[in-house]
Design an enzyme around this catalytic site. Structure first.
Site, PDB file in Angstrom:
ATOM      1  N   CYS A 256       0.815  -1.226   0.000  1.00  0.00           N
ATOM      2  CA  CYS A 256       0.000   0.000   0.000  1.00  0.00           C
ATOM      3  C   CYS A 256       0.845   1.271   0.000  1.00  0.00           C
ATOM      4  CB  CYS A 256      -0.952   0.000   1.188  1.00  0.00           C
ATOM      5  SG  CYS A 256      -2.027  -1.435   1.209  1.00  0.00           S
TER       6      CYS A 256
ATOM      7  N   HIS B 234      -3.623   7.148   2.665  1.00  0.00           N
ATOM      8  CA  HIS B 234      -3.999   5.837   2.132  1.00  0.00           C
ATOM      9  C   HIS B 234      -5.299   5.419   2.801  1.00  0.00           C
ATOM     10  CE1 HIS B 234      -4.193   1.718   1.133  1.00  0.00           C
ATOM     11  NE2 HIS B 234      -3.753   1.272   2.290  1.00  0.00           N
TER      12      HIS B 234
ATOM     13  N   ASN C 288     -10.309  -0.474   0.617  1.00  0.00           N
ATOM     14  CA  ASN C 288      -8.853  -0.307   0.506  1.00  0.00           C
ATOM     15  C   ASN C 288      -8.386  -0.842  -0.852  1.00  0.00           C
ATOM     16  OD1 ASN C 288      -6.071  -0.545   0.650  1.00  0.00           O
ATOM     17  ND2 ASN C 288      -6.040  -1.438   2.713  1.00  0.00           N
TER      18      ASN C 288
END
Ligand code: COA
Length: 344
Positions: free
Chosen positions: A124, A271, A301
């Site tokens: 990520c 994020h 996500n």
């Protein structure tokens, strides 16, 4: 010399799966997912769609927007693609295992013949690492001028659908930004030159096991005849604790070292892993939650794609304006973390 973002794009698969729909197949509920994560839905790519397909679509959007918004010599996205010097792709779900790099597939499809291609696999944190890598490579050689940085994921293909603690968190999508190296005489914003001003990158390998795809690599290769598939496994609590500390630490350090006050920042673009993580970090920093952009409710996500998707939404909606100062901040498997300070 500055490295500026001159175009943004995103691509989301059309199929939207709400928490309620997920709860028909998995032992979970809309109430649990919303209250623990802030997620209401995610996009799930069709079987025929791989990461490169979403990455290419997002890249084309970024090229189109750059042409629309800037006075450029190039007439079409294809012309613009031919001027690219570099394509950096962040992804945890590359089209093929090991090789070829998915950025090569994107390079081919865009017709970006002179562009070098590079995959970044920092989970990520890939987009944050990728932006700094691309900016540094552009700065390193006067002949390099333009780069695409893309985050593209089909995470729903590698989650363990029997693990309700992790599978509900992830979604598919891609985002892209087009970078251009510009001289100081060009395009200064109201409070200084636009561009990527500073990046913080970090890793804490001691947490390597907290978020991991155990099978399929050289440590535990898939063997002939086995039906085991590579799947994400996660220690949610450990990742949560790390994430809050990482976000808080990066923002605090960036602001202290660059002498930035909260009121100087138009937005923080985190994020999108869990709204609770962002809220906890905001509280620790003593900053209002509204300073942090959140779209996790809709997309869940999307790993390396989450920040460029958010940047594209903000850019197209006009919420990000020339001269705005923003910080992107992220964390992920590795464990890794980082942030970019950008003047839009
Ligand atoms: N639906 C319903 N119940 C669920 C569930 C789901 N999808 N997932 C877990 N639960 C249950 C557990 O079984 C547990 O039940 P029990 O108390 O009866 O055993 C309870 O909810 C609490 O589980 P726990 O794992 O302790 O929840 P949590 O409060 O830590 O929240 C996460 C779990 C995953 C939301 C949270 O730890 C988190 O966000 N971690 C970070 C994850 C992340 O961001 N990963 C990506 C990084 S890039």
């Amino acid at each position: 010399m500055t490295i500026e973002i001159i175009g943004t794009g995103r691509a989301l698969p059309p199929r939207r799966v709400s928490n309620g729909e997920l709860a028909e197949r998995i032992d979970t509920s809309d109430a649990w997912i919303r209250s623990h994560t802030g997620i209401a839905a995610r996009r799930i790519a069709g079987e025929e769609t791989a990461a490169s397909d979403l990455g290419i679509a997002a890249a084309r959007e970024a090229l189109n927007l750059a042409l629309e918004r800037n006075r450029m010599a190039e007439q079409t996205p294809e012309d613009l693609a031919r001027t690219l010097d570099l394509i950096v792709l962040g992804s945890t779900t590359q089209d093929y295992y090991g090789c070829p790099a998915t950025s090569c597939l994107i390079q081919r499809e865009l017709g970006a013949k002179k562009a070098a291609a590079l995959d970044i696999t920092m989970a990520c944190s890939s987009f944050i690492y990728g932006l700094e890598t691309a900016a540094a490579l552009l700065k390193a050689d006067p002949r390099r001028r333009r780069a695409l940085v893309i985050g593209a994921e089909v995470l729903t293909r590698i989650v363990n659908w029997e693990d309700r603690g992790s599978c509900v968190l992830f979604g598919d999508g891609a985002g892209a930004v087009l970078l251009e190296k510009t001289g100081p005489e060009n395009r200064a914003g109201p409070d200084g030159e636009p561009g990527i001003l500073r990046t913080i990158l970090g890793a804490d390998g001691s947490g390597w096991e907290h978020l991991i795809i155990r099978r399929g690599g050289s440590r535990h290769p898939l063997k002939k005849g086995e039906d085991a598939v590579p799947e994400v496994s996660m220690n949610g609590r450990a990742v949560y604790t790390f994430a809050v500390a990482a976000i808080t630490g990066v923002i605090r350090r960036m602001m202290e070292e660059e002498r930035i006050l909260p009121e100087d920042l138009a937005l923080i673009v985190p994020h999108q892993a869990n709204a609770r993580i962002v809220q906890a970090a905001a509280k620790r920093l003593g900053m209002p939650e509204e300073k942090f952009y959140l779209n996790i409710e809709e997309y869940a996500n999307t790993s390396s794609a989450s920040i460029p998707i958010a940047l594209d939404e903000l850019n197209r909606s006009g919420r990000l304006k020339r001269g705005n100062l923003i910080i992107t901040v992220g964390f992920g498997a590795g464990l890794t973390y980082g942030g970019n300070l950008i003047r839009w």
